[in-house]
Design an enzyme around this catalytic site. Structure first.
Site, PDB file in Angstrom:
ATOM      1  N   ASN A 125       0.835  -1.191   0.000  1.00 37.66           N
ATOM      2  CA  ASN A 125       0.000   0.000   0.000  1.00 37.66           C
ATOM      3  C   ASN A 125       0.873   1.246   0.000  1.00 37.66           C
ATOM      4  OD1 ASN A 125      -2.680  -1.042   0.025  1.00 37.66           O
ATOM      5  ND2 ASN A 125      -2.343  -1.748   2.114  1.00 37.66           N
ATOM      6  N   HIS A 154      -6.675  -8.402  -0.844  1.00 38.10           N
ATOM      7  CA  HIS A 154      -7.616  -9.464  -0.475  1.00 38.10           C
ATOM      8  C   HIS A 154      -8.947  -8.926   0.051  1.00 38.10           C
ATOM      9  CE1 HIS A 154      -4.683  -9.122   3.056  1.00 38.10           C
ATOM     10  NE2 HIS A 154      -5.730  -8.398   3.378  1.00 38.10           N
ATOM     11  N   HIS A 175      -9.747  -0.746  -2.140  1.00 38.50           N
ATOM     12  CA  HIS A 175     -10.331  -0.375  -0.857  1.00 38.50           C
ATOM     13  C   HIS A 175     -11.622   0.421  -0.997  1.00 38.50           C
ATOM     14  CE1 HIS A 175      -6.311  -0.932   1.541  1.00 38.50           C
ATOM     15  NE2 HIS A 175      -6.801  -2.062   1.053  1.00 38.50           N
ATOM     16  N   TYR A 178     -12.085   6.969   4.267  1.00 34.13           N
ATOM     17  CA  TYR A 178     -12.105   7.359   2.858  1.00 34.13           C
ATOM     18  C   TYR A 178     -13.264   8.301   2.549  1.00 34.13           C
ATOM     19  CZ  TYR A 178      -9.333   3.064   2.682  1.00 34.13           C
ATOM     20  OH  TYR A 178      -8.411   2.082   2.919  1.00 34.13           O
TER      21      TYR A 178
END
Length: 488
Positions: A149, A171, A201, A258
């Site tokens: 990441n 994953h 994500h 986010y």
């Protein structure tokens, strides 16, 4: 078959072991070579001893080498896997600590938001070094599998600027599908067929079928609200499901950082998160977990080494994509998964240059993406906000442009919901100065940033966050594991 796999950041011991055993579950791969490389000779020694023990216990001809010389490890490699954390836990601690001074409370901080953006600035110069080595010394046409990441930024830089055949792997989709299958009462996740698409994500289950039957929004909401665990742990994800009409792959804690709506005020944070595990929204939760995991491994290493003596069980092969991709490419056994690649029209309502995560199929001809997907408008809008931040962040990292970096952070959804422009400008200066050792592209900008900080009148506060927990000692971890073992 005989070929070479190089693993960069192999000192991520647990993950490297998982990838290694997964790959050796493929019968044709027993004669391959694994070349491990890391900046830490100590960690390399530990993981090599574990992998050597696995090879010996399973009577395999597999070759394992380890070196801190990355270029040597990459020589002749057909596949290169990266699981690096540039700056380690030291820099990561600043990704969490400094934004908290400006009111920005992150659970993970490794994708976007203030922490994820600075993480990308540390990674991208290193990623480009990897790509240079791959181009010069790896096998011609070598494939770069990035697990590190911030996924989208790293993959974006490798494809656009490193000019290497790259795929990003995560994953999150698999874990989200397992949750949905469970709440719907499936006997196995394999009963669930789905299309999941978006960006890393922030992928969305836009089609769901259970044993051929289409699952609608209302049924899915009812199933999650009735679940005795997820109804408490995934409150924020369920709220997004109700409002957007589709379920997000990402954990409650990840998703919360986010978006601009759920972590903007301390009282709102505690309303939407769950403290039963770090991943459900705890302040700096992944930093605490990573620190405890590192300490535990260092202390309990003999147990990990002993466990490596067990036979490899193909039935326990994980759903991490890497081994399945390699198997498909080398044996032509087709694999369907979700991959991070440049969009190029795969998702119709996201930009062409964005790194998307979407379904694809792998065979000996490569990774073939399923094109023609259109996201629900709300999902696309949420992804777009992050894509714009990612694009500016990548460009800033390439150019060493601190002004563009500040604009990228300013446009981050959560940062924008919490901080003023003056606070953002000072926060970025502070983070760049604190992490200068890992930000070579900003070397010329550091003196001026220090000067501005010495004269700044922007107020900050020392704040642990809305839901912070202390790192547990080894004794506390042992007691907890013992209690869980006794209960189970």
């Amino acid at each position: 078959m005989s070929f070479k796999i190089a693993i960069i950041g192999a000192g991520s011991v647990g993950f490297t072991k998982k990838l290694f055993t997964d790959i050796l579950c493929v019968p044709e791969f027993k004669d391959i070579e694994f070349a491990l490389t890391d900046v830490s000779e100590h960690n390399l020694g530990m993981i090599k001893a574990i992998l050597d023990r696995i090879v010996e216990a399973n009577n395999l001809p597999t070759k394992v080498t380890a070196t801190t010389n990355r270029r040597k490890a990459l020589e002749g490699a057909r596949y290169v896997i990266s699981c690096v954390r540039v700056g380690g836990l030291e820099a990561y601690a600043d990704d969490i600590r400094i934004p908290l001074k400006y009111g920005i409370d992150q659970c993970v901080g490794d994708t976007i938001c203030a922490g994820g953006i600075l993480y990308g600035q540390r990674n991208i110069p290193v990623i480009l070094d990897f790509c240079k080595d791959i181009s010069e010394v790896a096998e011609t046409g070598a494939k770069f599998l990035n697990y590190a990441n911030p996924m989208a930024m790293n993959t974006w830089a490798a494809i656009e600027y490193g000019k290497v055949d790259t795929v990003g792997l995560c994953h999150g989709v698999q874990h989200g599908a397992e949750q949905i299958a469970e709440v719907l009462g499936a006997k196995s996740p394999k009963e669930l067929d789905y299309v999941c698409s978006g960006i890393n994500h922030q992928t969305w289950f836009i089609e769901l079928r259970l044993n051929g039957r289409t699952i609608g929004k209302d049924e899915l909401i009812a199933a999650f609200e009735a679940h005795p665990v997820y109804s408490k742990q995934e409150k924020l994800r369920i709220d997004v499901l109700k409002r957007f009409g589709v379920y997000s792959t990402e954990s409650n804690g990840h998703l919360s950082e986010y978006l601009p709506w759920y972590r903007k005020r301390p009282d709102e944070i505690t309303r939407w998160i769950d403290m039963s595990d770090w991943i459900h929204g705890e302040t700096g939760g992944y930093l605490r977990y990573s620190t405890e995991t590192r300490n535990w491994f260092e202390t309990e290493y003999p147990q990990f080494l002993e466990a490596a003596s067990k036979p490899i069980d193909p039935a326990r092969r994980s759903n991490e994509h890497a081994s399945h991709i390699l198997e498909a490419l080398e044996t032509n056994r087709v694999y369907r998964g979700h991959f991070n690649v440049k969009n190029n029209g795969v998702i119709a309502n996201l930009p062409q240059d964005a790194i998307i995560e979407s379904p694809g199929f792998v065979d000996r001809f490569g990774i073939n993406m399923a094109a023609g997907i259109t996201l629900p408008e709300a999902c696309a809008a949420t992804c777009m906000a992050s894509i714009n931040v990612q694009r500016m962040s990548v460009h800033a990292a390439i150019a060493g442009d601190i002004d563009l970096l500040k604009l990228a952070v300013l446009h981050d959804p959560l940062v924008g919901a919490v901080s003023t422009p003056e606070e953002v400008w000072q926060m970025v200066d502070e983070m760049v100065v604190a992490q200068a050792a890992w930000l070579p592209q900003y070397a010329d900008a550091v003196p001026a940033a220090k000067e501005r900080l010495s004269k700044s009148k922007v107020k900050t506060r020392e704040w642990a966050g809305a839901a912070r927990r202390s790192v547990r000692s080894i004794e506390e971890l042992r007691a907890e594991k013992a209690a869980l073992k006794q209960a189970g």
